[in-house]
Design a protein around this motif. Structure first.
Motif, PDB file in Angstrom:
ATOM      1  N   GLN A  15      53.635  72.898  40.185  1.00  0.00           N
ATOM      2  CA  GLN A  15      52.618  73.521  41.032  1.00  0.00           C
ATOM      3  C   GLN A  15      51.198  73.217  40.563  1.00  0.00           C
ATOM      4  N   GLN A  16      51.020  72.913  39.256  1.00  0.00           N
ATOM      5  CA  GLN A  16      49.691  72.529  38.780  1.00  0.00           C
ATOM      6  C   GLN A  16      49.223  71.230  39.425  1.00  0.00           C
ATOM      7  N   HIS A  17      50.193  70.424  39.857  1.00  0.00           N
ATOM      8  CA  HIS A  17      49.871  69.161  40.517  1.00  0.00           C
ATOM      9  C   HIS A  17      49.969  69.279  42.041  1.00  0.00           C
ATOM     10  N   GLY A  18      50.153  70.496  42.512  1.00  0.00           N
ATOM     11  CA  GLY A  18      50.134  70.726  43.953  1.00  0.00           C
ATOM     12  C   GLY A  18      51.474  70.669  44.638  1.00  0.00           C
ATOM     13  N   PHE A  19      52.592  70.630  43.886  1.00  0.00           N
ATOM     14  CA  PHE A  19      53.907  70.538  44.498  1.00  0.00           C
ATOM     15  C   PHE A  19      54.863  71.560  43.887  1.00  0.00           C
ATOM     16  N   VAL A  20      55.809  72.042  44.708  1.00  0.00           N
ATOM     17  CA  VAL A  20      56.927  72.848  44.222  1.00  0.00           C
ATOM     18  C   VAL A  20      58.181  72.370  44.945  1.00  0.00           C
ATOM     19  N   THR A  21      59.335  72.765  44.429  1.00  0.00           N
ATOM     20  CA  THR A  21      60.596  72.458  45.099  1.00  0.00           C
ATOM     21  C   THR A  21      61.066  73.709  45.825  1.00  0.00           C
ATOM     22  N   ALA A  22      61.347  73.552  47.116  1.00  0.00           N
ATOM     23  CA  ALA A  22      61.773  74.686  47.942  1.00  0.00           C
ATOM     24  C   ALA A  22      63.233  74.526  48.329  1.00  0.00           C
ATOM     25  N   ARG A  23      63.893  75.656  48.536  1.00  0.00           N
ATOM     26  CA  ARG A  23      65.295  75.679  48.973  1.00  0.00           C
ATOM     27  C   ARG A  23      65.366  76.456  50.282  1.00  0.00           C
ATOM     28  N   LEU A  24      65.911  75.842  51.328  1.00  0.00           N
ATOM     29  CA  LEU A  24      65.965  76.490  52.632  1.00  0.00           C
ATOM     30  C   LEU A  24      66.880  77.714  52.606  1.00  0.00           C
ATOM     31  N   VAL A  25      66.441  78.772  53.234  1.00  0.00           N
ATOM     32  CA  VAL A  25      67.271  79.971  53.351  1.00  0.00           C
ATOM     33  C   VAL A  25      68.450  79.703  54.274  1.00  0.00           C
ATOM     34  N   ASP A  26      68.214  78.972  55.360  1.00  0.00           N
ATOM     35  CA  ASP A  26      69.282  78.677  56.316  1.00  0.00           C
ATOM     36  C   ASP A  26      70.322  77.716  55.759  1.00  0.00           C
ATOM     37  N   ASP A  27      69.925  76.872  54.807  1.00  0.00           N
ATOM     38  CA  ASP A  27      70.839  75.883  54.211  1.00  0.00           C
ATOM     39  C   ASP A  27      70.529  75.773  52.721  1.00  0.00           C
ATOM     40  N   PRO A  28      71.093  76.662  51.894  1.00  0.00           N
ATOM     41  CA  PRO A  28      70.768  76.691  50.461  1.00  0.00           C
ATOM     42  C   PRO A  28      71.094  75.406  49.720  1.00  0.00           C
ATOM     43  N   THR A  29      71.853  74.502  50.341  1.00  0.00           N
ATOM     44  CA  THR A  29      72.162  73.228  49.673  1.00  0.00           C
ATOM     45  C   THR A  29      71.009  72.240  49.809  1.00  0.00           C
ATOM     46  N   THR A  30      70.060  72.547  50.668  1.00  0.00           N
ATOM     47  CA  THR A  30      68.936  71.635  50.922  1.00  0.00           C
ATOM     48  C   THR A  30      67.721  72.033  50.099  1.00  0.00           C
ATOM     49  N   GLU A  31      67.312  71.134  49.202  1.00  0.00           N
ATOM     50  CA  GLU A  31      66.106  71.335  48.407  1.00  0.00           C
ATOM     51  C   GLU A  31      65.170  70.147  48.646  1.00  0.00           C
ATOM     52  N   PHE A  32      63.863  70.410  48.645  1.00  0.00           N
ATOM     53  CA  PHE A  32      62.906  69.345  48.902  1.00  0.00           C
ATOM     54  C   PHE A  32      61.562  69.727  48.305  1.00  0.00           C
ATOM     55  N   GLU A  33      60.755  68.714  48.022  1.00  0.00           N
ATOM     56  CA  GLU A  33      59.416  68.954  47.506  1.00  0.00           C
ATOM     57  C   GLU A  33      58.479  69.287  48.656  1.00  0.00           C
ATOM     58  N   VAL A  34      57.584  70.221  48.429  1.00  0.00           N
ATOM     59  CA  VAL A  34      56.609  70.598  49.439  1.00  0.00           C
ATOM     60  C   VAL A  34      55.279  70.858  48.742  1.00  0.00           C
ATOM     61  N   GLU A  35      54.195  70.475  49.399  1.00  0.00           N
ATOM     62  CA  GLU A  35      52.878  70.762  48.842  1.00  0.00           C
ATOM     63  C   GLU A  35      52.616  72.267  48.879  1.00  0.00           C
ATOM     64  N   VAL A  36      51.926  72.760  47.872  1.00  0.00           N
ATOM     65  CA  VAL A  36      51.567  74.176  47.846  1.00  0.00           C
ATOM     66  C   VAL A  36      50.749  74.538  49.076  1.00  0.00           C
ATOM     67  N   VAL A  37      49.893  73.638  49.524  1.00  0.00           N
ATOM     68  CA  VAL A  37      49.085  73.888  50.710  1.00  0.00           C
ATOM     69  C   VAL A  37      49.947  73.993  51.962  1.00  0.00           C
ATOM     70  N   GLY A  38      51.162  73.515  51.881  1.00  0.00           N
ATOM     71  CA  GLY A  38      52.056  73.527  53.035  1.00  0.00           C
ATOM     72  C   GLY A  38      52.956  74.737  53.110  1.00  0.00           C
ATOM     73  N   ILE A  39      52.706  75.750  52.262  1.00  0.00           N
ATOM     74  CA  ILE A  39      53.523  76.962  52.328  1.00  0.00           C
ATOM     75  C   ILE A  39      52.621  78.174  52.514  1.00  0.00           C
ATOM     76  N   LYS A  40      53.216  79.224  53.022  1.00  0.00           N
ATOM     77  CA  LYS A  40      52.516  80.503  53.159  1.00  0.00           C
ATOM     78  C   LYS A  40      53.455  81.607  52.688  1.00  0.00           C
ATOM     79  N   ILE A  41      52.852  82.733  52.307  1.00  0.00           N
ATOM     80  CA  ILE A  41      53.620  83.888  51.828  1.00  0.00           C
ATOM     81  C   ILE A  41      53.345  85.042  52.776  1.00  0.00           C
ATOM     82  N   GLN A  42      54.379  85.582  53.378  1.00  0.00           N
ATOM     83  CA  GLN A  42      54.189  86.709  54.290  1.00  0.00           C
ATOM     84  C   GLN A  42      53.716  87.950  53.524  1.00  0.00           C
TER      85      GLN A  42
END
Length: 413
Positions: A75-102
């Protein structure tokens, strides 16, 4: 280095990544430069340190998918790995700017990342980013799964409607589009009370009400042809669950609307006798954007919890939940279902925020026959109320009118 934060964007009721640009005067308000180029001035209470942790519930802005953080080392470099709630087997890198927190997720998970105003380091110059602006307003849905996947829906019809015919149509639409038909709210929420006094007394507390993952459901709604006062509809009003017109399902099935268009299909809460008017529902317009709406169903601040912190006695055989056959000590699934009977009234009242609800067929079975421990005593007919208790008695019609109107009226004599 300037302080990086997740900051509240009120138009979306969610937190987005940005940097603290400057302090506004001598107050604890700061100008925030969001990573997509927008700006806002916010109180420090609406900021959280940009320190994602494994297991944080997030939303992917571009695809509108729900996810949790699986790896946060980058995350210091602007990326984290996310895991889909609908498909927990799917993980992918996403930019921090590309996520939001409800906001609800912030309230339940981010208490250890509150920002102290005195520790904030502000930025002198603005941040430039190659990230496209207005990501927050993106409604693009790249998810090709069925539109009602992981959505649970209770169907109830008004009195006089052709229930069986309409029910068959609605169930087919729900199932065809990947949704789950819920027979009752007890399919997703625990509403079980406990019996005592030889099963002549039944009691439930607000702590007993919670999410039961009987189905893999992330969102719930009720659909009906019209507002009504059946237990399923009243319980949805009490919990703040959106009650929608059946047209929503029809239009969703034909592609005329998206699932996120549900606010346009809200039914009235009902007709209030005291106000002489139909009243709108009190619901969170961001309902369903985070699982916290379900896991924290009793802490929904939008729903008007009219009996909050109150102790209520429900008196009368018509309102007493019958013991389930083969169960001992608890109401069980059988008597936990609302159906259309008055026996579900105690569960409606606890859904309205009561700290404790006790139901007895006769006053002598109450834990406190003098009624000193109760703020309200709900009966069917005020004219047949016992002599003890004075002004604590209210009718169920009064309770319904208060629930529909979202306010506490003076008790009717």
């Amino acid at each position: 280095m300037a302080t990086r934060v997740f900051a509240l964007w009120k138009q979306a009721a969610a937190y987005f990544s940005g940097v603290v640009y400057e302090r506004v005067g001598q107050s604890d308000r700061f100008k925030i430069k969001f990573d997509d180029g927008d700006e806002d001035v916010l109180d420090v209470k609406n900021l959280r340190r940009l320190e994602l942790q494994v297991g944080d519930r997030v939303s992917i802005i571009e695809s509108q998918e729900k996810a949790t953080t699986a790896k946060v080392d980058g995350q210091q470099h602007g990326f984290v790995t996310a895991r889909l709630v609908d498909d927990p087997t799917t993980e992918f890198e996403v930019e921090v700017v590309g996520i939001k927190i409800q906001s609800r997720a912030i309230g339940s998970q981010w208490g250890n990342r509150v920002v102290n105003a005195d520790e904030i380091v502000t930025l002198v110059t603005s941040i430039k980013t190659e990230t496209p602006t207005s990501l927050r307003n993106s409604s693009t849905n790249l998810n090709k799964k069925k539109v009602l996947t992981k959505v649970g829906i209770v169907v109830t019809m008004s009195v006089g409607s052709d229930w069986e015919k309409e029910k068959e149509v609605m169930m087919r639409i729900i199932k065809t589009n990947g949704g789950t038909v819920l027979d009752d709210w007890s399919d997703v929420f625990s509403l079980a009370g406990e019996y005592s006094t030889n099963k002549k007394r039944w009691a439930i507390t607000s702590d007993n009400v919670g999410l039961e993952m009987k189905h893999d459901i992330q969102q719930v709604f009720l659909v009906s042809d019209a507002a009504n006062t059946k237990p399923r509809f009243l319980t949805a009003l009490a919990l703040g669950i959106p009650c929608l017109s059946v047209d929503w399902l029809r239009h969703l099935s034909s592609g005329q609307c998206a699932i996120s268009d549900w606010p346009h299909y809200l039914l009235p809460a009902g007709y209030s006798d005291s106000l002489g008017a139909r009243v709108t529902q009190m619901v969170d317009l961001d309902w369903g954007t985070t699982l916290d709406h379900l896991t924290g169903i009793m802490s929904n601040n939008v729903a008007t919890k009219l009996f909050s912190k109150k102790s209520v006695l429900v008196l009368g055989p018509e309102y007493f939940p019958p013991p389930a056959k083969g169960k001992k000590g608890t109401s069980g699934v059988g008597s936990g279902r609302s159906g259309d009977g008055g026996q579900f009234i105690p569960r409606i009242i606890v859904s309205m925020g009561a700290a404790r609800v006790e139901a007895v067929p006769e006053l002598k079975y109450s834990s406190n026959p003098d009624l000193n421990d109760f703020q309200f005593v709900v009966v069917k007919d005020l004219h047949e109320r016992p002599a003890v208790g004075g002004e604590k008695y209210v009718s169920m019609e009064w309770v319904k009118d208060c629930l529909i109107a979202g306010r506490m009226f003076p008790p009717r004599v």
